[in-house]
Design a protein around this motif. Structure first.
Motif, short mmCIF file in Angstrom:
data_model
loop_
_atom_site.label_atom_id
_atom_site.label_comp_id
_atom_site.label_asym_id
_atom_site.label_seq_id
_atom_site.Cartn_x
_atom_site.Cartn_y
_atom_site.Cartn_z
N GLU A 74 0.81 -1.21 0.00
CA GLU A 74 0.00 0.00 0.00
C GLU A 74 0.85 1.27 0.00
OE1 GLU A 74 0.18 -2.40 2.10
OE2 GLU A 74 0.17 -1.77 4.20
N PHE A 75 2.13 1.14 0.36
CA PHE A 75 2.98 2.33 0.42
C PHE A 75 3.98 2.41 -0.74
CE2 PHE A 75 3.84 -0.89 3.71
CZ PHE A 75 4.89 -1.56 3.09
N ALA A 76 3.71 1.63 -1.79
CA ALA A 76 4.67 1.58 -2.90
C ALA A 76 4.86 2.95 -3.56
CB ALA A 76 4.22 0.55 -3.94
N TYR A 117 -6.21 14.77 -4.18
CA TYR A 117 -5.94 13.44 -3.64
C TYR A 117 -5.00 12.68 -4.57
CZ TYR A 117 -6.57 8.79 -1.70
OH TYR A 117 -6.34 7.56 -1.13
N LEU A 118 -4.07 11.95 -3.99
CA LEU A 118 -3.14 11.18 -4.82
C LEU A 118 -2.66 9.97 -4.06
CD1 LEU A 118 -1.37 10.56 -7.19
CD2 LEU A 118 0.17 12.40 -6.53
N ASN A 119 -3.16 8.81 -4.43
CA ASN A 119 -2.66 7.55 -3.88
C ASN A 119 -3.20 6.44 -4.78
OD1 ASN A 119 -2.52 5.05 -2.15
ND2 ASN A 119 -1.54 6.53 -0.79
N THR A 120 -2.32 5.56 -5.23
CA THR A 120 -2.78 4.57 -6.20
C THR A 120 -3.45 3.36 -5.54
OG1 THR A 120 -0.72 3.30 -6.28
CG2 THR A 120 -0.90 5.23 -7.75
N ALA A 121 -3.48 3.33 -4.20
CA ALA A 121 -4.03 2.15 -3.54
C ALA A 121 -5.43 2.35 -2.99
CB ALA A 121 -3.11 1.72 -2.39
N PHE A 122 -5.90 3.58 -2.98
CA PHE A 122 -7.18 3.87 -2.34
C PHE A 122 -8.04 4.78 -3.22
CE2 PHE A 122 -4.44 2.78 1.18
CZ PHE A 122 -5.27 2.10 2.06
N GLY A 123 -9.33 4.68 -2.98
CA GLY A 123 -10.25 5.72 -3.39
C GLY A 123 -10.87 5.58 -4.77
N TRP A 136 -2.98 1.54 8.80
CA TRP A 136 -2.02 0.81 7.97
C TRP A 136 -1.98 1.26 6.52
CZ3 TRP A 136 1.20 -1.78 10.87
CH2 TRP A 136 0.76 -2.20 12.11
N GLY A 137 -2.85 2.20 6.15
CA GLY A 137 -2.95 2.57 4.75
C GLY A 137 -1.81 3.43 4.23
N HIS A 138 -1.12 4.16 5.10
CA HIS A 138 0.05 4.95 4.71
C HIS A 138 -0.28 6.09 3.74
CE1 HIS A 138 2.21 1.45 6.39
NE2 HIS A 138 3.29 2.19 6.43
N GLU A 139 -1.53 6.55 3.65
CA GLU A 139 -1.81 7.60 2.67
C GLU A 139 -1.08 8.90 3.01
OE1 GLU A 139 -5.88 6.23 3.27
OE2 GLU A 139 -6.34 7.19 1.34
N TRP A 396 16.50 -6.23 -3.77
CA TRP A 396 15.22 -5.54 -3.64
C TRP A 396 14.37 -6.30 -2.64
CZ3 TRP A 396 14.88 -0.77 -4.94
CH2 TRP A 396 13.62 -0.12 -5.04
N PHE A 397 13.40 -5.63 -2.07
CA PHE A 397 12.55 -6.24 -1.05
C PHE A 397 11.09 -6.06 -1.40
CE2 PHE A 397 16.44 -4.72 0.83
CZ PHE A 397 16.89 -5.79 1.58
N ALA A 398 10.25 -6.97 -0.87
CA ALA A 398 8.80 -6.78 -1.01
C ALA A 398 8.41 -5.44 -0.39
CB ALA A 398 8.05 -7.93 -0.34
N VAL A 399 8.99 -5.12 0.77
CA VAL A 399 8.90 -3.79 1.37
C VAL A 399 10.26 -3.16 1.18
CG1 VAL A 399 8.57 -2.50 3.50
CG2 VAL A 399 7.19 -4.54 3.05
N SER A 400 10.40 -2.33 0.16
CA SER A 400 11.74 -1.91 -0.23
C SER A 400 12.01 -0.45 0.12
CB SER A 400 11.96 -2.16 -1.72
OG SER A 400 13.32 -2.46 -1.96
N CYS A 401 11.74 -0.12 1.37
CA CYS A 401 11.89 1.27 1.80
C CYS A 401 13.36 1.68 1.89
CB CYS A 401 11.22 1.47 3.15
SG CYS A 401 11.54 0.15 4.34
N CYS A 402 14.25 0.73 2.18
CA CYS A 402 15.62 1.11 2.52
C CYS A 402 16.46 1.60 1.34
CB CYS A 402 16.30 -0.03 3.27
SG CYS A 402 15.46 -0.45 4.83
N PRO A 403 16.44 0.94 0.18
CA PRO A 403 17.32 1.40 -0.89
C PRO A 403 17.11 2.87 -1.27
CG PRO A 403 16.53 -0.81 -1.39
CD PRO A 403 15.79 -0.35 -0.16
N THR A 404 15.87 3.28 -1.44
CA THR A 404 15.63 4.68 -1.81
C THR A 404 15.93 5.63 -0.66
OG1 THR A 404 13.29 4.36 -1.26
CG2 THR A 404 13.90 4.15 -3.58
N ASN A 405 15.80 5.14 0.56
CA ASN A 405 16.11 6.01 1.69
C ASN A 405 17.62 6.26 1.79
OD1 ASN A 405 14.55 7.55 3.39
ND2 ASN A 405 14.03 5.88 4.79
N VAL A 406 18.40 5.21 1.52
CA VAL A 406 19.85 5.39 1.45
C VAL A 406 20.19 6.36 0.33
CG1 VAL A 406 22.03 4.24 0.88
CG2 VAL A 406 20.42 3.16 2.47
N ALA A 407 19.51 6.19 -0.81
CA ALA A 407 19.81 7.04 -1.97
C ALA A 407 19.57 8.51 -1.66
CB ALA A 407 18.96 6.59 -3.16
#
Lengths: 652, 652
Positions: A74-76, A117-123, A136-139, A396-407
């Motif tokens: 949901e947070f992609a 509004y902008l989120n590809t997982a909701f609405g 848990w929606g992370h909007e 890469w990860f299913a939850v891949s928050c870390c690579p872009t955060n390092v970047a």
């Protein structure tokens, strides 16, 4: 006129940040890391997001087929925003990253709905309604990264920014309209929107964004989110920010929330709120932080543990928590000017942020364990890691928050090196660099910093430009890790004096060519832990400068694993024979256990690992050995290995 | 004719189990626990399941309204089955538990579909299809508990059982039809069906149930389940049972699977399979088990950790894993006759199974930590605990597997005390008890066992009935915990001899009134851990007999917490002054830290918990103190407290 190319641009505070157009890292440790990030890392992230379908989600949303085609968690969306932010900061340093930002920004903009509004997982039809799952929606979290990316775009290109900044402003207006007083009076399960809205207020001068951020900070802790398996503490919704006594709950959430609270406190002059965050930071650092600066000791909920619960072999120490900690410390440093915040940032940068990416830049640690007991299988280069195996970096990860955060952290790193005020320049982090700014209008100064830090402790600061008629001050952080050893400062006139941990200052009428030399005692030292850190009782670590070291099985003879190591803390650790590779050598013993005993064997092993002390057995013996250690951030770059930071002291 | 009132009734094996109609626990530790279970525990579980709506799910299914009305997680059905099993075993001991079994069984039977399918979470209109989520749906797991309950009903009442046994048989036939060769050739994400089907085969003589169980055992490890966040190892689907080297993955799953594999191996004479499980058990016990017998060191996935990863403060040690370990050890004991399996069962019974329920029987530990650093808030007596807070027992859980598992274990406990073979009786667990059986047709024997074990180490076995003309053997387990101390055996003729850990035997023509006296060295002893258990380096534990002890803050002066304790292992621990309360006293120091320092205070505390060893500071001092310890299973019965099993050795 001060630079506006700033990752964080507080309007008040003890220190004034310098922009990415004012500080350039020209060589050494961080230049190498940034080069990999620019030439490999950004594109790696872009490629994986294309391949995972996450970038395609925006196109699918614009084309009305997102319900069936959407990919990822949901947070992609936030990963694309973090990549855009990273690309913006990197380009502000004068490089041209090989990522097609225009197309990405266009896709994002096309997915925004008319009301912002902008989120590809909701609405959209067939999706859960907007804001139906704040836990848990992370909007709002996704908006936070969107806004940070928009701010980065605007600051990197100047003026009011381009299309992305406009998208961010429309989103922020939607948030204020939806979550303001009388609207949805709740918060997001994952903080971040707070610091993002404050930065947008700083960019645009729009007070309503700041007011909305302040609302979000003050709303949290009143139970507006549902309780769940991990308790309200997970979302920091158990206690108001002003009342909490320590960093707690999910580590990344806690640190982003604290950063937002600092931003609100600084902009509104809210000393009580700032003091509350400082108090939480102090308690978190004193009792809930690994020697690497890593935060979060629970895998289960990625959270802080209780005080002193810091097991090295179960350290979670999420890369993103390291990033968040650096961002928080940076804000606290700007607000207070106190070097302790730069001390923690340095430790975390070298030992968490620098540890996550592989040397080749195409794989990352999600969790940064301090002790690995078995060798992991090498992940295939083209597979997504479903979880956070702490034994080898994954592409890469299913939850891949870390690579872009390092970047995005590496991309903005030059801005963290130094600050200014009307009276001079403050150097907080040491790297081979150039700095050029104006202290006050017409008072231009430039510094050239030459150093091989952290391998070497000598930092030479040459004044390249200075007004000829007025004194000003160069301040240098003397790191807290120098405590108990001697640091020297050599002034331009050759005066040599010792300097204590904290801040050393040189004030004079500088002439171009004047040099200040800081000599920091970079040598390996044994480190012990507070006795309340039960998990490392009887063990010691090695630190050399700001870097923590570790033993890795690839440096041991005979296929031994690191659990065979016993060290002798009575003998000082020393530099390895080859200064080019940054190793350290310690004395101890090896082969305490049969190297084949990495798996249980009933013929050789004890059937039960506990024994009465009144029925002792002799420990296995072995000869003394020299044991080579490497910087912790470099581990797991030579194939599967076992590793440990805390080394048991020999009790023979 | 041998008893059929048996929780496990293998047709082969070294030892023959005794039935619940042959062994009666008449007093002491376990009689008290069983009395609470019978008079309070069973009803507590029934009431909570009514209140949570879980029993109602069966009625809702029968009435066609389960889609909208179903309550609880996908495995809630299994809790009703475990309660029915517990009630059956309890009634087999002659009591009449206050739970309306007839109505419950009727509701279960009414929910079964014509083809034998039975699960209230799947398969009806509006629900996910049958077997659409084998990874997490728990359908076969639920059948496992249903079948175990049906077997218990049949064995407790005799004959072929009643309605529940019939439901179980129909379900088993459905399973064989659906999951046999050519059917769905996959396994369930949670093992249990294997051991249940074997027991049903033993009850009914139907070989097809055994064949289906063998299929399930052999299918696992071939990746028929989807990979997920925790990896295939979580479901033991990474390696075939025959190839695995250690207990691994989710602890309860691993142990139930191993129990099923033992059952299949015993019934089919598959020595290779039995050897594989023994090997895994050995490796798990030698390297992955807490001193309490607890298994599972990861909270995140409730799983075994790597070898020697046994952090006391993050011990998961799930109650159900303790139950599963006891059931596995029991099967291995019956198969092999080796006392090491009874040793682990004893340790686990006293230190995990006995720890879970509160003294009043209405609250339970889900996780059994070995170190608690802060005091938990007392859960309200009428609230469901969303997670597994290891600080205080909770009355019920959102996932409430543990209370009913404790109930069914206590209910069947008498059957675990002793076994028989043609030559005699083997005593494995010590309790005040009566045993009456026949070794061979016409060869009736009866024993009366008098003991206050484990508080006292003397066990007197009086022969009440014996043939007058032929010798037979009484075997007594001499527990492994006696190693390094002296155990005595006194034979009926007064002969007194020392006996080593393992098995002591007395063979003779017994006369009624003959007494055998076993004197076990029950005295407190310091216990140390293998040096590879990093998490307890420099710390010691106390064991007294089979029971592990702990320090609890309620026994410390001045509001101190247990982290203030430093003990002196050079002074032997000793019994407390009051033999009625089972305490132990050790020497050491207290007040190493300010008792107020349970929260960070910047005025008193160090800002960073690591320091260079070449810049030492003096540790805080205090006078010597006597410290009272209590049995680990008794902790947290006196309100919120801090607790630790492993006590740091004073290094002053």
């Amino acid at each position: 006129m001060p630079s506006t190319v700033l990752p964080a641009a507080p309007t008040r505070g003890a220190l004034r940040p310098l922009g990415l157009d004012e500080v350039d890292i020209t060589g050494g440790f961080w230049a190498r890391r940034r080069h990999i990030n620019e030439t490999v890392g950004l594109r790696h992230c872009r490629d994986w997001m294309e391949r995972s379908g996450w970038t395609g989600n925006f196109r699918a949303a614009a084309e009305g087929r997102v319900q069936q085609d959407r990919q990822g968690r949901e947070f992609a969306d936030s990963e694309i925003y973090k990549l855009l932010e990273a690309t913006a900061w990197q380009s502000a340093s004068g490089s041209a990253p090989d990522v097609d930002v225009t197309a990405l920004v266009g896709a994002v903009a096309a997915a925004q709905e008319p009301d912002g509004y902008l989120n590809t997982a909701f609405g959209r039809p067939g999706q859960p309604p907007r804001y139906s799952d704040l836990e848990w929606g992370h909007e709002l979290y996704c908006y936070g990264h969107l806004i940070q990316a928009g701010v980065a775009e605007a600051r990197a290109r100047g003026g009011s920014g381009g299309e992305l900044a406009e998208v961010a402003r429309r989103a922020a207006d939607h948030i204020c309209a939806t979550f303001g007083r009388g609207g949805i009076e709740r918060v997001c399960g994952h903080p971040l929107i707070e610091t993002a809205l404050v930065e947008l207020a700083r960019l645009t001068g729009e007070e309503r964004y700041l007011a909305q951020a302040a609302l979000f900070v003050d709303r949290r802790g009143h139970g507006t989110l549902a309780d769940g398996e991990f308790g309200r503490v997970y979302h920091q919704d158990d206690l108001p920010v002003r009342e909490a006594r320590a960093l707690r709950g999910h580590a990344v959430r806690a640190l982003y929330l604290a950063a937002g609270a600092v931003d609100v406190a600084v902009e509104t002059g809210d000393e009580e709120l700032l003091a509350a965050v400082v108090r939480q930071w102090e308690a978190g650092v004193a009792r809930r932080t690994y020697v690497t600066g890593g935060m979060g000791s629970h895998h289960r909920d990625e959270s802080f543990g209780d005080d002193f619960v810091l097991p090295p072999d179960r350290a979670y120490s999420e890369t993103c928590a390291g990033v968040a900690s650096v961002l928080l410390s940076w804000r606290l440093l700007l607000a207070t000017g106190e070097p302790r915040f730069a001390d923690l940032a340095e430790r975390t940068l070298f030992n968490v942020v620098a540890t996550s990416p592989a040397e080749h830049g195409r794989a990352f640690f999600y969790a940064n364990t301090l002790h690995r007991r078995h060798r992991s299988a090498v992940p295939a280069p083209d597979t997504v890691s479903p979880g956070a195996d702490p034994g080898l970096r994954a592409p890469w990860f299913a939850v891949s928050c870390c690579p872009t955060n390092v970047a995005r952290t590496l991309a903005q790193l030059p801005a963290h090196l130094a600050t200014a005020d009307d009276h001079g320049i403050q150097l907080h982090q040491y790297a081979d660099a150039r700095i050029a700014t104006s202290l006050t209008p017409g008072h231009a100064v430039a510094l050239r910093i030459r150093t091989d830090y952290p391998a070497d402790g000598t930092v030479v600061v040459r004044v390249d430009r200075s007004p000829s008629d007025r004194p000003w001050t160069v301040s240098l952080r003397v790191p807290a890790w120098t405590a108990g050893a001697t640091s020297w400062l050599v002034e331009p006139d050759g005066t040599r004096r010792t300097v204590a941990p904290g801040t050393a200052e040189v004030t004079r009428v500088f002439r171009p060519g004047d040099e200040i030399r800081l000599e920091l005692p970079v040598r390996p030292r044994w480190i012990g832990a507070d006795p309340r850190v039960d998990a490392v009782r009887g063990a010691v670590a090695v630190q050399r400068g700001p870097r923590v070291y570790c033993a890795e099985s690839v440096d041991l003879p005979d296929g031994l694993d690191v659990d065979a190591i016993r060290v002798d803390p009575a003998v000082d650790p020393r530099d390895g024979p080859d200064p080019a590779v940054d190793t350290v050598v310690v004395d101890g013993r090896l082969a305490l256990y049969d190297p084949r005993s990495t798996a249980y064997d009933a013929r050789r092993d004890e059937p039960w690992p506990y024994r009465p002390l009144d029925a002792p057995t002799a420990p296995p013996g072995s000869d003394r050995a020299e044991i080579t250690l490497v910087p912790y951030h470099s581990w797991a770059n030579r194939g599967p290995s076992t590793m440990r930071v805390w080394l048991p002291a020999d009790d023979r």
